[in-house]
Design a protein around this motif. Structure first.
Motif, PDB file in Angstrom:
ATOM      1  N   SER A 237       0.820  -1.217   0.000  1.00 40.37           N
ATOM      2  CA  SER A 237       0.000   0.000   0.000  1.00 40.37           C
ATOM      3  C   SER A 237       0.847   1.257   0.000  1.00 40.37           C
ATOM      4  O   SER A 237       0.452   2.285  -0.556  1.00 40.37           O
ATOM      5  CB  SER A 237      -0.924  -0.002   1.219  1.00 40.37           C
ATOM      6  OG  SER A 237      -0.162  -0.062   2.425  1.00 40.37           O
ATOM      7  N   ILE A 238       2.029   1.191   0.614  1.00 41.49           N
ATOM      8  CA  ILE A 238       2.899   2.378   0.641  1.00 41.49           C
ATOM      9  C   ILE A 238       3.403   2.691  -0.763  1.00 41.49           C
ATOM     10  O   ILE A 238       3.474   3.854  -1.167  1.00 41.49           O
ATOM     11  CB  ILE A 238       4.067   2.142   1.618  1.00 41.49           C
ATOM     12  CG1 ILE A 238       3.543   1.958   3.038  1.00 41.49           C
ATOM     13  CG2 ILE A 238       5.055   3.298   1.566  1.00 41.49           C
ATOM     14  CD1 ILE A 238       4.597   1.620   4.054  1.00 41.49           C
ATOM     15  N   THR A 239       3.753   1.665  -1.513  1.00 47.68           N
ATOM     16  CA  THR A 239       4.140   1.855  -2.910  1.00 47.68           C
ATOM     17  C   THR A 239       3.037   2.571  -3.674  1.00 47.68           C
ATOM     18  O   THR A 239       3.275   3.526  -4.425  1.00 47.68           O
ATOM     19  CB  THR A 239       4.431   0.506  -3.579  1.00 47.68           C
ATOM     20  OG1 THR A 239       5.179  -0.340  -2.699  1.00 47.68           O
ATOM     21  CG2 THR A 239       5.191   0.687  -4.870  1.00 47.68           C
ATOM     22  N   GLY A 276      -6.973   1.689   1.842  1.00 49.48           N
ATOM     23  CA  GLY A 276      -7.899   2.392   0.971  1.00 49.48           C
ATOM     24  C   GLY A 276      -8.114   3.840   1.335  1.00 49.48           C
ATOM     25  O   GLY A 276      -8.137   4.708   0.464  1.00 49.48           O
ATOM     26  N   ILE A 277      -8.261   4.148   2.631  1.00 47.59           N
ATOM     27  CA  ILE A 277      -8.604   5.509   3.030  1.00 47.59           C
ATOM     28  C   ILE A 277      -7.514   6.494   2.636  1.00 47.59           C
ATOM     29  O   ILE A 277      -7.801   7.589   2.153  1.00 47.59           O
ATOM     30  CB  ILE A 277      -8.878   5.551   4.558  1.00 47.59           C
ATOM     31  CG1 ILE A 277      -9.327   6.956   4.976  1.00 47.59           C
ATOM     32  CG2 ILE A 277      -7.669   5.104   5.339  1.00 47.59           C
ATOM     33  CD1 ILE A 277     -10.622   7.403   4.368  1.00 47.59           C
ATOM     34  N   ILE A 278      -6.246   6.115   2.796  1.00 44.79           N
ATOM     35  CA  ILE A 278      -5.149   7.034   2.460  1.00 44.79           C
ATOM     36  C   ILE A 278      -5.060   7.218   0.954  1.00 44.79           C
ATOM     37  O   ILE A 278      -4.985   8.347   0.450  1.00 44.79           O
ATOM     38  CB  ILE A 278      -3.825   6.493   3.016  1.00 44.79           C
ATOM     39  CG1 ILE A 278      -3.891   6.373   4.541  1.00 44.79           C
ATOM     40  CG2 ILE A 278      -2.664   7.398   2.619  1.00 44.79           C
ATOM     41  CD1 ILE A 278      -2.689   5.712   5.161  1.00 44.79           C
ATOM     42  N   THR A 279      -5.070   6.115   0.229  1.00 42.60           N
ATOM     43  CA  THR A 279      -4.899   6.187  -1.224  1.00 42.60           C
ATOM     44  C   THR A 279      -6.075   6.891  -1.886  1.00 42.60           C
ATOM     45  O   THR A 279      -5.890   7.760  -2.750  1.00 42.60           O
ATOM     46  CB  THR A 279      -4.738   4.775  -1.798  1.00 42.60           C
ATOM     47  OG1 THR A 279      -3.774   4.061  -1.037  1.00 42.60           O
ATOM     48  CG2 THR A 279      -4.300   4.836  -3.239  1.00 42.60           C
ATOM     49  N   LEU A 280      -7.296   6.542  -1.498  1.00 43.35           N
ATOM     50  CA  LEU A 280      -8.467   7.157  -2.105  1.00 43.35           C
ATOM     51  C   LEU A 280      -8.562   8.639  -1.767  1.00 43.35           C
ATOM     52  O   LEU A 280      -8.994   9.450  -2.597  1.00 43.35           O
ATOM     53  CB  LEU A 280      -9.735   6.422  -1.658  1.00 43.35           C
ATOM     54  CG  LEU A 280      -9.892   4.990  -2.176  1.00 43.35           C
ATOM     55  CD1 LEU A 280     -11.124   4.340  -1.576  1.00 43.35           C
ATOM     56  CD2 LEU A 280      -9.980   4.978  -3.700  1.00 43.35           C
ATOM     57  N   THR A 281      -8.156   9.001  -0.565  1.00 45.09           N
ATOM     58  CA  THR A 281      -8.156  10.415  -0.190  1.00 45.09           C
ATOM     59  C   THR A 281      -7.153  11.194  -1.033  1.00 45.09           C
ATOM     60  O   THR A 281      -7.427  12.314  -1.483  1.00 45.09           O
ATOM     61  CB  THR A 281      -7.834  10.569   1.302  1.00 45.09           C
ATOM     62  OG1 THR A 281      -8.797   9.867   2.080  1.00 45.09           O
ATOM     63  CG2 THR A 281      -7.840  12.031   1.715  1.00 45.09           C
TER      64      THR A 281
END
Length: 594
Positions: A237-239, A276-281
């Motif tokens: 997810s960090i990538t 999901g919350i970080i990436t989608l934001t």
């Protein structure tokens, strides 16, 4: 000799044999002492009760005693028999017994040496392990402090000794190189890791990808991302967050969405939920910055459906509406946020205040600022900065000054920019006394005025027609160790020309050239205006020629000043000549056409 004493009288051949044996055993004893001194001596500092001399015999007799009771009895019985035997001695029997004794002693010495070697290896192993951990910590600390040269020097020293730092330490080194922008060395480091070890992991690739993104080399970051699978490393997810943020920053939100789908399709459901919350934001923020409200709201629905919405997600959405000047929607989601039990933070309020100030709704902005303490939010320097700047732009300098005093009451000393805004606002409205008072207050709170502070005061003095006071401020700047800039001299030259002091304006112009400042179009325009006002038309045209020869971008103002002056002087031919030059200049620069 010990053997001769024990055996009594013997033949010369026997004595020679005993002497050889004695020398051999003495040599063995010395070697034992050296071994114990070298190996066990290193432990003497840690264990005061452990000494090598407790184990090494001090004499040959003591060595015989330490051989054991069986050998000692055999030795005594055999020698006592030989002593009572007179001259009927058997040399071969003596040699056999001595040979047996020597073999037995050597076996015991071998056993002792092996046990000592095991102890030594264990001790050295613990030492090497401790040194390894210590060196790893030192390398990581040097990387955190930015001392990469020393960190790589220690790494080279370790590798020369056959010790390779672990992958975590290499990641520290890689992160330091990426922060310094030295991606060539970072690439070489990863190649060394692939060749000599340790093998790179996902953190290694994430660090390198982030380094490329920081230098705005997203294409190389994406290529590196594509090679992760070839190395058997799975992106996490960090990538995804790093790449999505970089693509959105370049305005490629749609590409970021495709990449997001590609990565999350390979992940399990738990990882999707967690990341999901970080990436989608981040992706929603990219859509909002591009003005794509439809896609942003569609993502907002997905965020609410699949993840637990947090304050940051609401802040991003509210900020997007403020950027698009949709303050009603921003207010609506602010209220929805509080209804769902999410407490706004200082960033939420600052975003609303900034949006309201841009819409020139200063009463509502002041209201939000006022209710922040009641919501448990303490206004910070950014809160005051936004509203003070907005009020100064609006011209409400009195209200802005009240906010400044409120900051000082709360022991929040603002930066020079805030002071300069208020000083400039007072100066624009001709309130010189308050402008000077704010500058003195600035001194009292330990904030050193800068060039912009003096420029604001000079502008106030020039606007008030006080050219002498303005010139004295220029001297105060030099005494304070500050060097006037082009803006400073442009205001002074303009003020001198407007007040009829053309000699001061010319002197200031030559002073600019002397200290190495290049005059700009505003400088020459003020000189043209001053010469026209004095009636020096020829000198004004010379200044215009200087502008054209210098290659500076020129606007319509200098031509307009000369054209109007010739018209007032009722010299239509010269006015027409200026007008033709004006038209020729406009044809050369199509962007100046109206």
């Amino acid at each position: 000799m010990a053997c001769a004493i024990v055996c009594g009288e013997s033949s010369p051949s026997h004595i020679t044999l005993f002497r050889c044996l004695n020398r051999t055993l003495d040599s063995i004893k010395d070697n034992i002492a050296i071994i114990f001194a070298n190996i066990l001596g290193c432990q003497a500092d840690t264990d005061e009760n452990f000494r090598s001399e407790d184990l090494v015999p001090s004499s040959f007799e003591e060595l015989l005693e330490k051989w054991g009771e069986d050998n000692h009895l055999i030795d005594q019985d055999w020698f006592s028999r030989k002593k009572n035997a007179g001259n009927d001695q058997d040399p071969q029997a003596e040699f056999n017994v001595l040979d047996t004794m020597l073999k037995d002693s050597l076996e015991r010495l071998k056993t002792m040496r092996e046990s000592i070697s095991v102890a030594k290896i264990g001790f050295l192993g613990c030492t090497l392990k401790a040194n390894y951990s210590e060196h790893m910590d030192i390398i990581r600390g040097l990387c955190v402090d930015g001392k990469l040269g020393s960190a790589f020097w220690l790494r080279r020293k370790m590798m020369k000794k056959g010790i390779i730092p672990d992958v975590s330490t290499h990641n520290y080194l890689l992160n330091g190189l990426c922060k310094a922008g030295d991606l060539e060395k970072a690439n070489l480091l990863i190649r060394e890791m692939l060749e000599m070890g340790p093998a790179p992991n996902c953190v290694t690739y994430n660090t390198f990808i982030k380094g490329y993104c920081l230098l705005d080399k997203v294409d190389k970051a994406l290529y590196l991302f594509s090679t992760m699978g070839n190395s058997g490393i799975r992106p996490n997810s960090i990538t995804c967050n790093i790449l999505v943020h970089a693509l959105c920053k370049k305005g490629l939100a749609e590409n970021a969405r495709k990449l997001l789908e590609e990565i999350l399709d390979d992940d399990d459901d738990d990882e999707k939920t967690d990341s999901g919350i970080i990436t989608l934001t981040t992706l929603m923020d990219g859509y909002l910055k591009n003005g794509n409200m439809v896609q942003a709201l569609s993502l907002w629905v997905d965020i609410q459906r699949n993840t637990q919405v947090d304050v940051i997600a609401y802040n991003v959405l509210i900020r997007g509406f403020c950027l698009s000047r949709q303050m009603n929607l921003a207010y609506g989601y602010f209220c929805e946020m509080t209804k769902r039990g999410l407490h706004p933070d200082v960033f939420t309020c600052n975003t609303l205040i900034s949006g309201l100030c841009k819409e020139r709704k200063f009463e509502e902005a002041c209201y939000i600022h006022g209710i922040m303490p009641r919501m448990g939010i303490t206004p910070d320097k950014v809160s005051y900065k936004i509203i003070i700047q907005g009020l100064c732009i609006q011209g409400d300098v009195v209200k802005a000054h009240e906010f400044l005093l409120s900051m000082l009451e709360k022991s929040m000393v603002p930066e020079p920019l805030i002071w300069n805004c208020i000083i400039d606002c007072y100066g624009r409205y001709g309130d010189l006394s308050n402008a000077v008072s704010v500058k003195d207050q600035m001194f009292a709170f330990g904030v050193q005025p800068n060039v912009y502070t003096y420029n604001a005061l000079i502008h106030a003095q020039v606007k008030g027609g006080n050219i002498i006071d303005a010139l004295s401020l220029e001297k105060d700047m030099l005494l304070s160790g500050l060097f006037p800039d082009v803006v400073t001299y442009n205001m002074l030259i303009g003020g001198a020309c407007n007040s009829g002091h053309l000699e001061f304006a010319t002197e200031l112009y030559h002073k600019m050239l002397k200290i190495g400042l290049d005059p700009d179009i505003y400088t020459y325009t003020e000189l043209i205006r001053g010469n026209c006002k004095r009636g020096n038309i020829k000198e004004a045209e010379n200044v215009l020629a200087k502008i054209q020869a210098s290659g500076l971008p020129i606007d319509d103002v200098p031509f307009q000043i000369l054209f109007k002056k010739y018209c007032k002087m009722r010299e239509p031919d010269k006015a027409s000549g200026i007008y033709e030059k004006w038209l020729a200049r406009r044809n050369e620069l199509p962007s100046l056409r109206t």
